[in-house]
Write an enzyme that holds these catalytic residues in place. Structure first.
Site, mmCIF file in Angstrom:
data_model
loop_
_atom_site.group_PDB
_atom_site.id
_atom_site.type_symbol
_atom_site.label_atom_id
_atom_site.label_comp_id
_atom_site.label_asym_id
_atom_site.label_seq_id
_atom_site.Cartn_x
_atom_site.Cartn_y
_atom_site.Cartn_z
ATOM 1 N N HIS A 122 14.332 1.853 -13.221
ATOM 2 C CA HIS A 122 14.845 3.197 -13.525
ATOM 3 C C HIS A 122 16.174 3.354 -12.766
ATOM 4 O O HIS A 122 16.352 2.749 -11.705
ATOM 5 C CB HIS A 122 13.810 4.199 -13.009
ATOM 6 C CG HIS A 122 14.053 5.624 -13.387
ATOM 7 N ND1 HIS A 122 14.897 6.450 -12.687
ATOM 8 C CD2 HIS A 122 13.535 6.374 -14.384
ATOM 9 C CE1 HIS A 122 14.888 7.654 -13.237
ATOM 10 N NE2 HIS A 122 14.070 7.629 -14.269
ATOM 11 N N ASP A 199 8.711 1.117 -6.212
ATOM 12 C CA ASP A 199 8.820 2.389 -6.929
ATOM 13 C C ASP A 199 7.507 2.573 -7.702
ATOM 14 O O ASP A 199 7.277 1.922 -8.721
ATOM 15 C CB ASP A 199 10.032 2.314 -7.867
ATOM 16 C CG ASP A 199 10.087 3.484 -8.846
ATOM 17 O OD1 ASP A 199 9.144 4.294 -8.887
ATOM 18 O OD2 ASP A 199 11.082 3.568 -9.584
HETATM 19 N N1 PMP Z 1 11.105 5.524 -11.152
HETATM 20 C C1 PMP Z 1 10.477 5.486 -12.328
HETATM 21 C C2 PMP Z 1 9.867 4.193 -12.773
HETATM 22 C C3 PMP Z 1 10.388 6.640 -13.111
HETATM 23 O O1 PMP Z 1 9.778 6.602 -14.284
HETATM 24 C C4 PMP Z 1 10.983 7.839 -12.630
HETATM 25 C C5 PMP Z 1 10.931 9.120 -13.437
HETATM 26 N N2 PMP Z 1 11.166 8.978 -14.808
HETATM 27 C C6 PMP Z 1 11.620 7.816 -11.392
HETATM 28 C C7 PMP Z 1 11.649 6.658 -10.684
HETATM 29 C C8 PMP Z 1 12.269 9.034 -10.829
HETATM 30 O O2 PMP Z 1 11.327 9.994 -10.514
HETATM 31 P P1 PMP Z 1 11.779 11.472 -10.103
HETATM 32 O O3 PMP Z 1 12.742 11.931 -11.156
HETATM 33 O O4 PMP Z 1 10.510 12.243 -10.098
HETATM 34 O O5 PMP Z 1 12.410 11.385 -8.762
#
Ligand code: PMP
Length: 407
Positions: A122, A199
């Site tokens: 991400h 993550d």
């Molecule tokens: N890592 C992954 C794999 C995610 O799917 C997401 C959210 N889509 C995030 C990080 C970020 O999470 P947040 O926006 O809640 O900080």
């Protein structure tokens, strides 16, 4: 066995209609809906206990502090961390990764050092490292994937050098659903003497996570993806590592004493929690974790897997379907395209039928580039979804296909 019909009653939003259709909510990877008990917890705390925590001598402040610290212990037990000091409240996964990227780079990296990430990350596990790269002259090494959407472990091993200081990988891909062989990836990092950040944003809501068994140095997740409130998340860190890292932000709460000559920092976990924390969010997150624990994370995983299998089989019956991510180990996410139909068109027409899916690059543009596409339609399931909803979804996709491709 989960009693899905009775579970659905815990989520009032599932009773909504959208454009006169019953809501079918298949955007659970983006955020999950909230059970009544979580929302009631927020209301109860604001109405009965609200006071700023940690500093007050008065009754309410002490009660709010106790609730916040009790919530930390609930998270500790949920992840099986050794101590509550290893649980840092953040705004979410993004802030947790930024914290490590900033503090770890400051303490442990210099020009020419390397961080290993993967192509399926991400943006929140890419951009924080790029910001540090621009500031500090470090560089990113990227693990590739195979055609099924699995990390290529042999290529990962080849990326280690004497300059590797940290590995930062996702546990579960938010696009492909791939569940990475995280224990093996952690062991490989450790065999090279390198710490690792995981993550866990897409893992914690769907599969059991035991941080001691995994043995990663850092593990991050978001409250809102596990039926908790927005704006709160967790960074787990091994105590010896959190001790070594400098604070991420300065302010109240994170100090032991302040003078213009010398400021000293508070002990863990407070060193990383500058300012008034989201003490309402923390107690509501604890409530969400209790809710999930009552259902049982293994039962959730098994039920969601059955939804995934059924939806995958049905979707494959539709002419021109391409599914992105067919890993052997997969969580309940399906990314797909149908023939030449643009993902936005599919998403918008499904929406008109009351079906919420996500379209686009899913904050994973490098992965889209690697797969040679601009975006996908993504359906992601939670334990409150049903086989009947999947049937309606499949019928709707087929309807859109016929509309566009006229056959
Ligand atoms: N890592 C992954 C794999 C995610 O799917 C997401 C959210 N889509 C995030 C990080 C970020 O999470 P947040 O926006 O809640 O900080």
């Amino acid at each position: 066995m989960l009693d899905i019909q009775s579970i659905r009653k815990d989520f009032p939003i599932l009773q909504r209609t959208i454009y006169d259709h019953p809501l079918i909510y298949f955007d659970n990877s983006a955020t999950t809906q909230k059970p009544r008990c979580v929302v009631e917890k927020i209301e109860e705390e604001y109405y009965n206990v609200n006071a700023n925590i940690h500093r007050g001598v008065h009754f309410l402040s002490q009660q709010a502090t106790e609730a916040h610290e009790e919530a930390r212990k609930t998270v500790q037990r949920f992840l099986n961390a050794r101590s509550p000091s290893e649980i840092i409240f953040t705004r979410g996964t993004t802030e947790a990764i930024n914290l490590v990227a900033s503090s770890f780079t400051d303490a442990c990296m210099s020009v020419g050092d390397e961080v290993i990430v993967s192509v399926m990350e991400h943006h929140s596990n890419i951009v924080p490292w790029q910001i540090q790269a621009a500031k500090k002259g470090i560089s990113l090494k990227v693990v590739p994937i195979n055609e099924r959407g699995e990390l290529i472990v042999e290529e990962y091993e080849k990326l280690f050098s004497e300059k590797t200081r940290l590995v930062s990988l996702t546990h579960v891909s938010n696009v492909l659903g791939t569940v990475n062989p995280i224990r093996q990836l952690i062991d490989i990092a450790h065999n090279h003497g390198v710490p690792i950040l995981i993550d866990g944003a897409q893992a914690v809501p769907h599969i059991p996570v035991d941080v001691q068994a995994l043995d990663a140095e850092f593990y991050a997740f978001s409250g809102h993806k596990i039926y908790g409130p927005t704006g709160i998340g967790i960074l787990y860190g091994k105590e010896e590592w959190l001790d070594r890292l400098p604070p991420y932000q300065g302010g109240g709460e994170m100090i032991a004493s302040v003078s213009f000559e010398k400021t000293t920092f508070n002990e863990l976990p407070f060193k990383f929690e500058a300012g008034t924390p989201d003490y309402i969010g923390s107690t509501a997150l604890a409530e969400a974790l209790r809710y999930v624990s009552r259902l049982g994370i293994n039962e959730i995983a098994a039920y969601e897997h059955s939804l995934l299998q059924y939806a995958t089989e049905q979707l494959k019956q539709i002419e021109g379907t391409r599914i992105f991510g067919e890993a052997a180990e997969k969580s309940s996410v399906i990314s797909f395209l149908i023939g030449s139909i643009h993902h936005y068109d599919m998403g918008m027409l499904l929406d008109r039928l009351g079906i919420a899916v996500r379209t686009g690059h899913h904050c994973a543009e490098p992965l889209m580039h690697a797969m040679g596409i601009e975006g996908t339609v993504r359906a992601s399931f939670a334990f409150y979804n049903t086989i009947e909803e999947i049937d309606s979804f499949i019928a709707a996709v087929e309807r859109v296909r016929k509309m566009f491709l006229n056959k």
